[in-house]
Design a protein around this motif. Structure first.
Motif, PDB file in Angstrom:
ATOM      1  N   ALA A 116     -11.195  -5.493 -18.585  1.00  9.43           N
ATOM      2  CA  ALA A 116     -11.674  -4.586 -17.347  1.00  9.43           C
ATOM      3  C   ALA A 116     -11.621  -5.281 -16.090  1.00  9.43           C
ATOM      4  CB  ALA A 116     -13.065  -4.202 -17.595  1.00  9.43           C
ATOM      5  N   ALA A 117     -11.779  -6.704 -16.484  1.00 11.09           N
ATOM      6  CA  ALA A 117     -11.457  -7.435 -14.699  1.00 11.09           C
ATOM      7  C   ALA A 117     -10.193  -7.498 -14.484  1.00 11.09           C
ATOM      8  CB  ALA A 117     -11.980  -8.877 -15.191  1.00 11.09           C
ATOM      9  N   LYS A 118      -9.191  -7.382 -15.433  1.00  8.68           N
ATOM     10  CA  LYS A 118      -7.473  -7.504 -15.110  1.00  8.68           C
ATOM     11  C   LYS A 118      -7.363  -6.308 -14.236  1.00  8.68           C
ATOM     12  CE  LYS A 118      -6.175 -10.448 -18.774  1.00  8.68           C
ATOM     13  NZ  LYS A 118      -5.135 -10.626 -20.214  1.00  8.68           N
ATOM     14  N   MET A 119      -7.912  -5.099 -14.953  1.00  2.17           N
ATOM     15  CA  MET A 119      -7.764  -3.760 -14.299  1.00  2.17           C
ATOM     16  C   MET A 119      -8.476  -3.767 -13.055  1.00  2.17           C
ATOM     17  SD  MET A 119      -5.442  -2.894 -16.166  1.00  2.17           S
ATOM     18  CE  MET A 119      -5.006  -1.002 -15.508  1.00  2.17           C
ATOM     19  N   GLN A 120      -9.558  -4.408 -12.952  1.00  5.41           N
ATOM     20  CA  GLN A 120     -10.366  -4.274 -11.710  1.00  5.41           C
ATOM     21  C   GLN A 120      -9.636  -5.039 -10.409  1.00  5.41           C
ATOM     22  OE1 GLN A 120     -13.819  -6.705 -11.544  1.00  5.41           O
ATOM     23  NE2 GLN A 120     -14.793  -5.596 -10.114  1.00  5.41           N
ATOM     24  N   ALA A 121      -8.758  -5.864 -10.858  1.00 10.10           N
ATOM     25  CA  ALA A 121      -8.074  -6.672  -9.819  1.00 10.10           C
ATOM     26  C   ALA A 121      -6.972  -5.922  -9.213  1.00 10.10           C
ATOM     27  CB  ALA A 121      -7.294  -8.009 -10.414  1.00 10.10           C
ATOM     28  N   VAL A 122      -6.565  -4.863 -10.108  1.00 10.10           N
ATOM     29  CA  VAL A 122      -5.657  -3.853  -9.450  1.00 10.10           C
ATOM     30  C   VAL A 122      -6.120  -2.916  -8.608  1.00 10.10           C
ATOM     31  CG1 VAL A 122      -3.856  -2.093 -10.175  1.00 10.10           C
ATOM     32  CG2 VAL A 122      -4.042  -4.202 -11.514  1.00 10.10           C
ATOM     33  N   VAL A 123      -7.234  -2.164  -9.145  1.00 11.60           N
ATOM     34  CA  VAL A 123      -8.086  -1.194  -8.473  1.00 11.60           C
ATOM     35  C   VAL A 123      -8.482  -1.793  -6.931  1.00 11.60           C
ATOM     36  CG1 VAL A 123      -9.806   0.491  -8.553  1.00 11.60           C
ATOM     37  CG2 VAL A 123      -8.620  -0.003 -10.349  1.00 11.60           C
ATOM     38  N   ALA A 124      -9.090  -2.807  -6.948  1.00 13.51           N
ATOM     39  CA  ALA A 124      -9.760  -3.537  -5.965  1.00 13.51           C
ATOM     40  C   ALA A 124      -8.634  -4.169  -4.887  1.00 13.51           C
ATOM     41  CB  ALA A 124     -10.771  -4.309  -6.319  1.00 13.51           C
ATOM     42  N   ASP A 125      -7.431  -4.065  -5.077  1.00 10.20           N
ATOM     43  CA  ASP A 125      -6.675  -4.657  -4.381  1.00 10.20           C
ATOM     44  C   ASP A 125      -6.172  -3.906  -3.127  1.00 10.20           C
ATOM     45  OD1 ASP A 125      -4.368  -6.166  -3.184  1.00 10.20           O
ATOM     46  OD2 ASP A 125      -3.375  -6.600  -4.782  1.00 10.20           O
ATOM     47  N   THR A 126      -6.634  -3.878  -1.982  1.00 10.20           N
ATOM     48  CA  THR A 126      -6.987  -3.104  -0.971  1.00 10.20           C
ATOM     49  C   THR A 126      -5.266  -3.302  -0.082  1.00 10.20           C
ATOM     50  OG1 THR A 126      -8.104  -4.645   0.635  1.00 10.20           O
ATOM     51  CG2 THR A 126      -9.106  -2.879  -0.195  1.00 10.20           C
ATOM     52  N   ASP A 127      -4.854  -4.555  -0.205  1.00  9.85           N
ATOM     53  CA  ASP A 127      -3.608  -4.669   0.309  1.00  9.85           C
ATOM     54  C   ASP A 127      -2.402  -4.181  -0.480  1.00  9.85           C
ATOM     55  OD1 ASP A 127      -4.590  -6.402   2.229  1.00  9.85           O
ATOM     56  OD2 ASP A 127      -4.230  -8.033   1.259  1.00  9.85           O
ATOM     57  N   LEU A 128      -2.654  -4.104  -1.680  1.00  7.47           N
ATOM     58  CA  LEU A 128      -1.635  -3.391  -2.635  1.00  7.47           C
ATOM     59  C   LEU A 128      -1.720  -1.856  -2.211  1.00  7.47           C
ATOM     60  CD1 LEU A 128       0.042  -3.488  -5.204  1.00  7.47           C
ATOM     61  CD2 LEU A 128      -1.927  -3.005  -6.431  1.00  7.47           C
ATOM     62  N   HIS A 129      -2.741  -1.089  -2.410  1.00  7.83           N
ATOM     63  CA  HIS A 129      -2.851   0.324  -2.458  1.00  7.83           C
ATOM     64  C   HIS A 129      -2.350   0.372  -0.557  1.00  7.83           C
ATOM     65  CE1 HIS A 129      -4.067   0.667  -6.266  1.00  7.83           C
ATOM     66  NE2 HIS A 129      -5.141  -0.300  -5.767  1.00  7.83           N
ATOM     67  N   GLY A 130      -2.769  -0.200   0.435  1.00  2.00           N
ATOM     68  CA  GLY A 130      -2.538  -0.038   1.458  1.00  2.00           C
ATOM     69  C   GLY A 130      -0.895   0.016   1.633  1.00  2.00           C
ATOM     70  N   ARG A 131      -0.300  -1.040   0.909  1.00  2.00           N
ATOM     71  CA  ARG A 131       1.325  -1.010   1.018  1.00  2.00           C
ATOM     72  C   ARG A 131       1.787   0.028   0.423  1.00  2.00           C
ATOM     73  NH1 ARG A 131       1.920  -5.308  -1.849  1.00  2.00           N
ATOM     74  NH2 ARG A 131       2.931  -4.283  -3.834  1.00  2.00           N
ATOM     75  N   TYR A 132       1.251   0.637  -0.605  1.00  2.00           N
ATOM     76  CA  TYR A 132       1.887   1.909  -1.215  1.00  2.00           C
ATOM     77  C   TYR A 132       1.822   2.741  -0.359  1.00  2.00           C
ATOM     78  CZ  TYR A 132       3.054  -0.025  -6.064  1.00  2.00           C
ATOM     79  OH  TYR A 132       3.686  -0.657  -6.763  1.00  2.00           O
ATOM     80  N   ILE A 133       0.574   3.084   0.566  1.00  2.57           N
ATOM     81  CA  ILE A 133       0.661   4.424   1.393  1.00  2.57           C
ATOM     82  C   ILE A 133       1.549   4.106   2.659  1.00  2.57           C
ATOM     83  CG2 ILE A 133      -0.901   5.479   3.165  1.00  2.57           C
ATOM     84  CD1 ILE A 133      -1.674   6.302   0.473  1.00  2.57           C
ATOM     85  N   ASP A 134       1.760   2.885   2.956  1.00  2.00           N
ATOM     86  CA  ASP A 134       2.686   2.878   3.916  1.00  2.00           C
ATOM     87  C   ASP A 134       4.078   2.943   3.513  1.00  2.00           C
ATOM     88  OD1 ASP A 134       0.898   1.745   5.753  1.00  2.00           O
ATOM     89  OD2 ASP A 134       1.074  -0.358   5.203  1.00  2.00           O
ATOM     90  N   GLU A 135       4.714   2.731   2.320  1.00  2.00           N
ATOM     91  CA  GLU A 135       5.760   2.833   1.843  1.00  2.00           C
ATOM     92  C   GLU A 135       5.986   4.273   1.595  1.00  2.00           C
ATOM     93  OE1 GLU A 135       5.888   0.428  -1.788  1.00  2.00           O
ATOM     94  OE2 GLU A 135       6.161  -1.488  -0.597  1.00  2.00           O
ATOM     95  N   PHE A 136       4.939   5.113   0.986  1.00  2.00           N
ATOM     96  CA  PHE A 136       4.919   6.439   0.885  1.00  2.00           C
ATOM     97  C   PHE A 136       5.344   7.277   2.267  1.00  2.00           C
ATOM     98  CE2 PHE A 136       2.396  10.610   0.982  1.00  2.00           C
ATOM     99  CZ  PHE A 136       3.162  11.155   0.228  1.00  2.00           C
TER     100      PHE A 136
END
Length: 477
Positions: free
Chosen positions: A441-461
Motif C-alpha cells: 500500500a505504501a508503494k501505491m500511496q507514493a503514486v497517489v500522493a505525488d502532487t507533482d506527478l498529477h499536476g504534470r499530467y493535468i498540464d500535459e492533458f
C-alpha cells in the motif's frame, strides 16, 4: 475569429454521468483546469449540482455550473437524479430520464456555439453519453470520452463492436491478476453486452459505449503508467483511439483537509477517537449495489469471527424493511460486538474516517474513488468487488500486494463468514502478512500522493487539448 486555442485559455464543457462516483472526480478535474486559467462549464441536473461541495475559491470564478432539468419519467421517484437515489429496479427509468437530457443539452450546445466568444473548444463526457457525443459532432466540437481505468479496458479480448458476440469470454489482463476472471464476473460483463436495454432504458451499456467511442476525438483516462504499468499501454490499442492520461485526480490537499474538518464532529469520527492507532478496519461497499440481507449477515458474522475493531458504513440491503440496522443485521450482533464495532446506516465522512489514525485497513468494493482515497492514506485493503471495473481493480491491487480479496464462489460470486474473517485477519491481525500489505500500500500511496506527478499530467492533458483544438480550428478554416 476566436483567439488561437494553442495559446489562449480553453473553454471546456464537462458532462459527468449521474452518479457521485463520477460527479465528484469531474468536479476535481474542473477545478484543476480552472485553477490553470481555463473556463469550465460543468453540466448536470439541479439536485446533483446542489449536492456538490462548494467549488474551491481559486477555481470558482472560472467554473460555471449549468443545470439541465431531468425529465419526469413514470416510475422514477421525484428528485431521483443520481444513481444514489434509486433502487436497482428503478434503473431503467433513470436511464430513460438520462436520455431525455439529449434535447436540452443539444439546445445548450447550440446556444454556446452560436457565438465565437462562448463556443467551447472541448467537451469532456462519460462513456455513456452517446447523445452528448452526437451533439458535439453536429457542432464540430471535439469530445474527449473519459474512462476510469485501463484495467477494465485492457481486460477486453478485442476491440468491442456494436453487435458483440454474447458468448465471448473476458480475457485476463496480462500480469495484473493472481487468477483468471471468475465466471460470475464474466456473466456480469455479458449482461452489460447483451442486456437489450432491459435495465438501461432501451439500449445496452456496450451500445452506449461504442456509439460514444466512435464519435469522440480522443479518450481521456483517469489513470497513468505509474498506477497501472501493465495495462495502461494496452488501452489505446483496444479502444482504437488516442488515450490521454489524466493522472488519478486524488482529492486536493486543501479539499481533503476541508472534508476532514467538516467531518471532525461526526459520531463515527468521535468513536474512532477512542480507538487505538491502526486498530480499526473501515467497511464500506459503496452505494450503487447494496448486498442482499443474507450477504450482510455473512459479512457481519465474518467481522465477528475476525475479532478486530471495525467501523461499518452499511447501506440498506435488498430485502430489508427499513433503514433500522436491527432489521439488517443478525439478531444480537451489535450486542456481541459492542465496544469494538460500530455500524452506521447514514452518511459518513469517508475522507475524515480514512484520514483518522485509528483506521488501519479498508474493506472496500474497489471503486476507483474509494481506492484512490484509501491509498492516499496508505491503507491496505480487504477487497470485495461487486460489478463493473471493480473486479479488474481488485485483481490489480492484489497483484501489487496491496491487499487480499475475500474468497468467493467462482460460479456465483457468493462468499461466507469464513472468507470474510480470513481476509480481514490476514490484513489486520497476522503480523507478517500485514507488513507485506502495508508495504504494498505504501508503494501505491507514493503514486497517489505525488502532487507533482498529477499536476504534470493535468498540464500535459491541457497541452493535448490545445493541440487538438488548434488542429480542429485550422481544419475548419
Amino acid at each position: 475569429m476566436d483567439a488561437d486555442p494553442s495559446s489562449s485559455p480553453l473553454r471546456v464543457v464537462v458532462v459527468p454521468w449521474l452518479a457521485f462516483g463520477h460527479l465528484l472526480p469531474y468536479l476535481e478535474l474542473s477545478e484543476r483546469l480552472a485553477e490553470r486559467g481555463h473556463s469550465v462549464t460543468y453540466v448536470s441536473t439541479p439536485r446533483n449540482l446542489a449536492r456538490l461541495p462548494p467549488v474551491r475559491p481559486a477555481a470558482a470564478p472560472r467554473v460555471d455550473l449549468v443545470a439541465l432539468p431531468l425529465p419526469r419519467v413514470d416510475g422514477l421517484p421525484d428528485g431521483a437524479e443520481s444513481t444514489n437515489d434509486i433502487s436497482y429496479g428503478e434503473r431503467k427509468f433513470h436511464w430513460k430520464a438520462f436520455d431525455g437530457l439529449a434535447a436540452p443539452f443539444a439546445e445548450f450546445l447550440a446556444a454556446a456555439c452560436a457565438h465565437e466568444a462562448t463556443r467551447p473548444h472541448w467537451i469532456i463526457a462519460d462513456c455513456f453519453h452517446h447523445w452528448t457525443a452526437s451533439a458535439a459532432l453536429d457542432h464540430k466540437v471535439p469530445l474527449a470520452m473519459l474512462q476510469p481505468t485501463a484495467a477494465s479496458i485492457a481486460a477486453a479480448p478485442r476491440p468491442p463492436s456494436v453487435h458483440p458476440d454474447p458468448d465471448a469470454s473476458v480475457a485476463e489482463q496480462p500480469a495484473a491478476a493472481a487468477r483468471a476472471v471468475p465466471r460470475y464476473e464474466r456473466e456480469g460483463h455479458a449482461v452489460f453486452i447483451t442486456g437489450h436495454g432491459a435495465s438501461s432504458g432501451g439500449m445496452s451499456g456496450i451500445q452506449r459505449f461504442i456509439l460514444t467511442k466512435d464519435r469522440c476525438t480522443v479518450a481521456a483516462m483517469r489513470s497513468c503508467i505509474e498506477w497501472e504499468p501493465e495495462t495502461f499501454p494496452l488501452a489505446e490499442t483496444v479502444l482504437g483511439k488516442p488515450v490521454i492520461p489524466l493522472g488519478l485526480l486524488p482529492p486536493s490537499a486543501d479539499g481533503a483537509r476541508r472534508a476532514a474538518a467538516q467531518g471532525a464532529e461526526h459520531a463515527t469520527v468521535q468513536w474512532l477517537d477512542a480507538q487505538p492507532p491502526d486498530s480499526v478496519i473501515y467497511v464500506a461497499l459503496g452505494s450503487e449495489v447494496p448486498l442482499r440481507v443474507e450477504q450482510v449477515h455473512e459479512m457481519a458474522f465474518g467481522l465477528e469471527l475476525a475479532g478486530t475493531r471495525f467501523l461499518w458504513a452499511l447501506r440498506k440491503p435488498s430485502g430489508a424493511a427499513d433503514d433500522d440496522s436491527a432489521d439488517m443485521l443478525p439478531p444480537g450482533f451489535e450486542d456481541s460486538t459492542s465496544g469494538r464495532g460500530l455500524v452506521t446506516t447514514g452518511w459518513v465522512p469517508q475522507m475524515s474516517i480514512l484520514a483518522h489514525a485509528a483506521v488501519g485497513g479498508f474493506l472496500t468494493h474497489c471503486g476507483r474513488n474509494s481506492l484512490v482515497e484509501s491509498l492516499l492514506f496508505g491503507h491496505p485493503l480487504v477487497m470485495l468487488p461487486i460489478y463493473g471495473d471493480q473486479g479488474p481493480n481488485a485483481r490489480q491491487m492484489e497483484a501489487k500486494l496491496v491487499g487480499l480479496q475475500v474468497a468467493r464462489n467462482e460460479d456465483d460470486g457468493s462468499f461466507d463468514r469464513h472468507g470474510v474473517s480470513s481476509a480481514v485477519r490476514a490484513v489486520m491481525v497476522d503480523e507478517e502478512a500485514r507488513r507485506g500489505f502495508v508495504a504494498g500500500a505504501a508503494k501505491m500511496q507514493a503514486v497517489v500522493a505525488d502532487t507533482d506527478l498529477h499536476g504534470r499530467y493535468i498540464d500535459e492533458f491541457v497541452e493535448h487539448l490545445r493541440s487538438y483544438a488548434a488542429a480542429s480550428a485550422n481544419a475548419a478554416n
